[in-house]
Design a protein around this motif. Structure first.
Motif, mmCIF file in Angstrom:
data_model
loop_
_atom_site.group_PDB
_atom_site.id
_atom_site.type_symbol
_atom_site.label_atom_id
_atom_site.label_comp_id
_atom_site.label_asym_id
_atom_site.label_seq_id
_atom_site.Cartn_x
_atom_site.Cartn_y
_atom_site.Cartn_z
ATOM 1 N N VAL A 141 13.686 1.902 42.793
ATOM 2 C CA VAL A 141 12.579 1.740 41.846
ATOM 3 C C VAL A 141 12.914 0.665 40.814
ATOM 4 C CG1 VAL A 141 11.183 2.884 40.082
ATOM 5 C CG2 VAL A 141 11.856 4.138 42.140
ATOM 6 N N GLU A 142 14.130 0.674 40.355
ATOM 7 C CA GLU A 142 14.545 -0.226 39.272
ATOM 8 C C GLU A 142 14.606 -1.691 39.713
ATOM 9 O OE1 GLU A 142 18.470 -0.968 36.421
ATOM 10 O OE2 GLU A 142 18.198 0.973 37.424
ATOM 11 N N PHE A 143 15.090 -1.951 40.918
ATOM 12 C CA PHE A 143 15.298 -3.324 41.383
ATOM 13 C C PHE A 143 14.156 -3.767 42.296
ATOM 14 C CE2 PHE A 143 19.501 -2.152 40.039
ATOM 15 C CZ PHE A 143 20.104 -3.333 39.632
ATOM 16 N N GLU A 144 13.888 -5.081 42.304
ATOM 17 C CA GLU A 144 12.899 -5.655 43.220
ATOM 18 C C GLU A 144 13.580 -6.027 44.533
ATOM 19 O OE1 GLU A 144 9.590 -5.917 43.007
ATOM 20 O OE2 GLU A 144 9.769 -4.694 41.200
ATOM 21 N N ASN A 145 14.150 -5.017 45.165
ATOM 22 C CA ASN A 145 14.779 -5.170 46.468
ATOM 23 C C ASN A 145 14.060 -4.264 47.463
ATOM 24 O OD1 ASN A 145 16.735 -6.937 45.398
ATOM 25 N ND2 ASN A 145 18.057 -5.220 44.807
ATOM 26 N N TYR A 146 14.132 -4.605 48.771
ATOM 27 C CA TYR A 146 13.277 -3.936 49.736
ATOM 28 C C TYR A 146 14.042 -3.568 51.005
ATOM 29 C CZ TYR A 146 9.995 -5.893 46.484
ATOM 30 O OH TYR A 146 9.345 -6.215 45.317
ATOM 31 N N MET B 32 23.215 -3.572 44.549
ATOM 32 C CA MET B 32 21.839 -3.996 44.318
ATOM 33 C C MET B 32 21.787 -5.291 43.510
ATOM 34 S SD MET B 32 19.724 -1.949 45.853
ATOM 35 C CE MET B 32 18.158 -1.418 45.172
ATOM 36 N N GLU B 33 22.670 -5.422 42.544
ATOM 37 C CA GLU B 33 22.719 -6.642 41.738
ATOM 38 C C GLU B 33 23.162 -7.832 42.580
ATOM 39 O OE1 GLU B 33 25.244 -5.615 38.477
ATOM 40 O OE2 GLU B 33 23.626 -4.696 37.305
ATOM 41 N N ILE C 62 5.709 -0.407 47.288
ATOM 42 C CA ILE C 62 6.116 -0.397 48.694
ATOM 43 C C ILE C 62 7.594 -0.735 48.734
ATOM 44 C CG2 ILE C 62 5.762 -1.410 50.968
ATOM 45 C CD1 ILE C 62 2.901 -2.116 50.046
ATOM 46 N N LEU C 63 8.397 0.203 49.209
ATOM 47 C CA LEU C 63 9.856 0.008 49.224
ATOM 48 C C LEU C 63 10.325 -0.732 50.463
ATOM 49 C CD1 LEU C 63 10.913 3.560 47.984
ATOM 50 C CD2 LEU C 63 10.691 1.478 46.633
#
Length: 376
Positions: A177-182, A146-147, A372-373
């Motif tokens: 939830v933690e990261f701004e990834n989609y 994710m990072e 929104i994921l």
């Protein structure tokens, strides 16, 4: 004393009156919606609704009726809100969601990251989705993946989200939830676990079995038949296979896939040891851009709700009133809030659809928060 038939006729008369008053009430609600559209007012006014519920409860005599009248008016006000959201949608007031629709993902020269080492199921899922020639690298943990996309060293990450027999990969849910990834895509990979060890290993020589926690869970019936084996979790099934090659120890074995066993020169001691014969894992494709394919048909969201009776019911009713089919719901504890939960929901639809925008507007106003994921 009235007969049953007489009481039923009286109920029919009352129900006709309630029906007429219901339609009259909803007509007034249309006027409320028009006023809010013109004056930029929010649909959901929790303070006003709580005052209304307390007032109607005071007008009935018994505790049973107090609970009943509150439930009835909660439903009436919920239906009123949905009518107002519908009118907002018809007037184009819902606005745009902060996602960009694409005809196709930009995969030219893309770099993809997966968790684990060579031979991991994550790698197999990546190759299935992106093809054999994709540029890729691997990292030790889901967080590292994710990072990598958050910082831009990778364009996409491939992560397992759920297994058909062992259930959700909870760490991945928390990281979404933690990261701004989609999420922009998904792929399903059949999982066939093997028991493998170095040359000379036999079932009777094994003392310890290594694998990812999901791998151990998905083969628990087979492993439990050998009750003396110690089961040890590692970060990845392929890492377990690599450990066998490095240790050259006939008292240990790995639960892994056939490709990993071959890659690290292991003997297969038992084939297809899954608890479920049709075992498969769903993998998601994640990026750091708020984009979705214009032909996408599934949406994933998460939200928290007030810790009150009926909260989840009222939130989920937005799917019903907008004719949206909910396909999955999961819950995870909210960090720092004992006995409170965050809900993850998958449903069919596209972010460009009016019904989806309508439902999300209602969810966003009534939930404590909503994310929104992805649409994929």
């Amino acid at each position: 004393m009235q007969s049953l038939e007489e009481m039923r006729k009286e109920l029919d008369v009352i129900d006709d009156q309630i029906t007429t008053l219901y339609e009259r009430r909803m007509k007034v609600c249309e006027g409320v919606a028009e006023y809010k559209i013109k004056n930029g007012r929010k649909v959901f006014d929790k303070t006003r609704e709580n005052e209304k519920l307390a007032a109607v409860a005071e007008k009935v005599s018994t505790d049973f009726n107090k609970k009943g009248i509150r439930e009835l008016f909660e439903q009436l006000m919920s239906m009123s809100r949905k009518l107002q959201y519908q009118r907002l949608s018809e007037e184009g007031v819902l606005g745009r969601l902060p996602f960009i629709g694409l005809e196709q993902l930009d995969l030219d020269g893309a770099r993809v990251v997966f968790q684990g080492v060579e031979g991991a199921n994550n790698q197999a899922a990546m190759l299935k989705y992106f093809g054999k020639n994709v540029k890729n690298f691997h990292v030790p943990s889901f967080r590292d993946a994710m990072e990598a996309i958050e910082e831009g060293s990778a364009d996409y990450a491939v992560l397992p989200i759920e297994n058909s027999s062992a259930g959700p990969v909870t760490q991945v849910y928390d990281l979404l939830v933690e990261f701004e990834n989609y999420i922009v895509g998904e792929t399903v990979l059949p999982i066939k676990h093997m028991l493998a060890g170095v040359k000379g290993t036999t079932l009777s020589s094994i003392e310890r079995v290594y694998s990812h926690p999901q791998g151990l869970m998905q083969t628990s019936h087979f492993l439990d038949e050998h009750g003396t084996w110690q089961q040890i979790s590692v970060a990845n099934t392929s890492m377990a296979a690599k450990k066998m090659m490095e240790d050259q120890d006939t008292t240990q074995a790995a639960v892994c896939n056939e490709y990993a066993a071959e890659l690290y020169g292991l003997d297969i001691l038992a084939r297809e040891i899954n608890d479920e014969s049709d075992n498969s894992t769903r993998f998601i494709i994640v990026t750091n851009q708020k984009v979705f394919l214009k032909n996408a048909s599934k949406i994933s969201i998460c939200f928290e709700i007030p810790h009150e009776s009926g909260s989840l019911y009222h939130l989920l009713s937005h799917f019903i009133y907008n004719d949206l089919n909910m396909t999955k719901i999961e819950s995870r504890p909210v960090e720092g809030k004992s006995w409170e939960y965050r809900f993850f929901v998958d449903f069919e639809g596209n972010l460009a659809d009016a019904a989806v925008k309508n439902a999300i507007r209602g969810l966003r106003e009534e939930a404590l928060n909503l994310k929104i994921l992805g649409n994929y």
